[in-house]
Design an enzyme around this catalytic site. Sequence first.
Site, short mmCIF file in Angstrom:
data_model
loop_
_atom_site.label_atom_id
_atom_site.label_comp_id
_atom_site.label_asym_id
_atom_site.label_seq_id
_atom_site.Cartn_x
_atom_site.Cartn_y
_atom_site.Cartn_z
N ASP A 278 8.13 8.65 12.67
CA ASP A 278 7.85 8.90 11.10
C ASP A 278 6.76 9.65 10.65
OD1 ASP A 278 6.70 6.30 11.50
OD2 ASP A 278 7.79 5.42 10.34
N GLU B 219 10.07 2.83 1.52
CA GLU B 219 10.39 4.40 1.58
C GLU B 219 11.32 4.99 0.78
OE1 GLU B 219 9.75 2.20 4.18
OE2 GLU B 219 8.17 3.07 5.32
N GLU C 25 -2.24 -0.01 12.59
CA GLU C 25 -2.07 -0.76 11.34
C GLU C 25 -3.27 -1.02 10.48
OE1 GLU C 25 0.68 -1.58 10.06
OE2 GLU C 25 2.22 -1.68 11.74
N ARG D 20 -3.72 0.37 6.73
CA ARG D 20 -3.80 -0.51 5.64
C ARG D 20 -5.34 -1.02 5.23
NH1 ARG D 20 1.18 -4.86 6.67
NH2 ARG D 20 2.13 -3.47 8.25
C1 DMJ Z 1 4.15 0.99 6.21
O1 DMJ Z 1 3.35 -0.08 6.86
C2 DMJ Z 1 3.92 2.28 6.32
O2 DMJ Z 1 4.60 3.08 5.54
C3 DMJ Z 1 4.20 2.92 7.64
O3 DMJ Z 1 4.00 4.38 7.72
C4 DMJ Z 1 5.66 2.42 8.14
N1 DMJ Z 1 6.30 1.60 7.50
C5 DMJ Z 1 5.48 0.46 6.71
C6 DMJ Z 1 6.55 0.14 5.47
O4 DMJ Z 1 7.88 0.23 5.76
#
Ligand code: DMJ
Length: 451
Positions: free
Chosen positions: A242, A358, A115, A119
Site C-alpha cells: 500500500d 483509510e 512502525e 508512528r
Molecule cells: C496505519 O498504521 C498506517 O496508515 C499504515 O500505513 C497502514 N495501516 C495502519 C492503519 O490501518
Amino acid sequence: MKTLVTIVLLLLLEMNTYAQGNLLPEINSDSLANEVKKEFLHSWNAYKKYAWGHDGLRPLSKTPYDWYSSPLYFTPLDALDTMILMGFAVEADSTREFLEKNLRFDKDIYVKNFEITIRMLGGLLSAYQLTEDRRLLDLAEDLGNRLLPAFKSPTGMPYVDVNLKTGATRGTVSNPGEIGTLLVEFGTLSKLTHNPKYYNTAKKALLQVFERRSKLGLVGEGLDVVTGRWTKTDSHLSACIDSYYEYMVKCWALFSDPECKIMWDSSVVAINTYLADSSGGGFWYGHADMNTGKRTSTWFGALDAYFPAVLVLAGDIDRAAKLQESCLKMWNAHGIEPEQFDYRTMKVASPRFFLNPEIFESTYYLYHTTRDPYYLRMGQGMFDSLKAYCRVPGGYSELKNVITKEKSDRMESYFFAETLKYLYLLFAPPKVLPFGTVVFNTEAHPIRRIW
Ligand code: DMJ
C-alpha cells in the site's frame, strides 16, 4: 385549469430539486467536528484512566498493552498532533511534557523499523513543527540515528527489526510497504537537521524496491533484503505494498524529488493496467501476479481504501471518485467495512475491522478537493456506524467480525493519529488546517514543507 398547471409545474420543480439532492438536510459540519472531538476525549480519557504510561489500551478489559518489554508511549505520541489540531492545548502541553520527560530510545529492544518510523519518528517531527519545541526534534534525531543501522543490509533495504541500543538487526524477509514507506520521515529529518544522510538512506531503499519491479511494472508482497529476491509475487494495493505507492506521490509533493514522480508515473500505468478491475460491476483494484499479470484474487479491503486519497493527490479525481463509491459499497454491505471483501461475489473474505482510517482519509481528500457535500454525508454516515458498532465505555474497540459485530479487545494508536484526525478535518473549518498546506505521513502526521 391555470392553477392546476401551476401546481403540476411546481411539483415537477420540487421533484427535480429533490432528485438533485438539494432538499437533503443541511450538514452541520461544526457540530459534527465537535462530536468527533467528544469521541476523541472519550477514548483519550479512557486511555489515561486505564493505560497511562503504556503503548495502548485494551478497551473491553480496560487494561494496558505494550509492544515491547519497555513502553514507547505509542498512544500519547500518535495522539499529540491530533490534540493540538483539535485545540486541546492544556492536554497537548501536558502530554508533550510527559513525553519529553519519559520518552527515551536507549533501550535494549528490537523494534519494527517501519512502525516506529511512521508512528514515532513521524509523530515527533510533526509535533516539533506544530510546537517549535526543539526537544522534540532532538528526540527525533536520536531515534533516527538508532534506526539507521536497520539499513545496513547488502542491498540497502532495511531489515524488519533493529535493536535501539545495539543497532543489531533481524528479519530479512520484508515487503515494499515496509521498505518504501520511510522517506517522508527520514527525508524530513534530513531537512530539519540539515544532514542528508537520513534522506539518502531511505531514498536508496525505495529505489531498490522500484528497480526490482517486474517487466510489467508491478511489485510483489514479499522481498528478501539480503538476497534482493522476491519471496511472494502477489501484487495488489493492500497491506505489505500500500504505502509504497503512497510515498512516491507524497515525496514528490513534499520534496519535489523528480525520481519520486517518475516512479509513480510508471507504477500507476501498471496498476491501472493489471490491478484495476470492473469484473464484479463497479470499479475496483484486485490482485494479480507481478510477473504474468494474471488475476490471482478479486479481493479489496479496508486498507486498500487509502487509494482514492492517493489518486486525488496525483490528480486523478475521476478514478478516485469511482473507487470511493466501491469503498462505500464495501462499507454498506454490513454497515462497516471488513478487512477483505471479494468484489466479485460481494461477500466478506476476512471479517475483522481494526478501526482503520483509510476510508475516512479518502473521504477527507475527496471532500476538500470537490467541496461536494455528498462526501460530508458519506463521512457522517460512516462516523455514525463507527459509534454504533465500536464505541464502548473503555474507548473504541476493533471488531472480530463485521457481520456479527463481535468486538475485539484492542484500540490501536492510529485510531487517535489517523481515524479521528481525518474525521475531524473532514468536518472542521478550513482554518484549522488549510487543505493542501501539509503532507500527511502514512500515519496522518502532518508535515509542513518549510525548508
Ligand atoms: C496505519 O498504521 C498506517 O496508515 C499504515 O500505513 C497502514 N495501516 C495502519 C492503519 O490501518
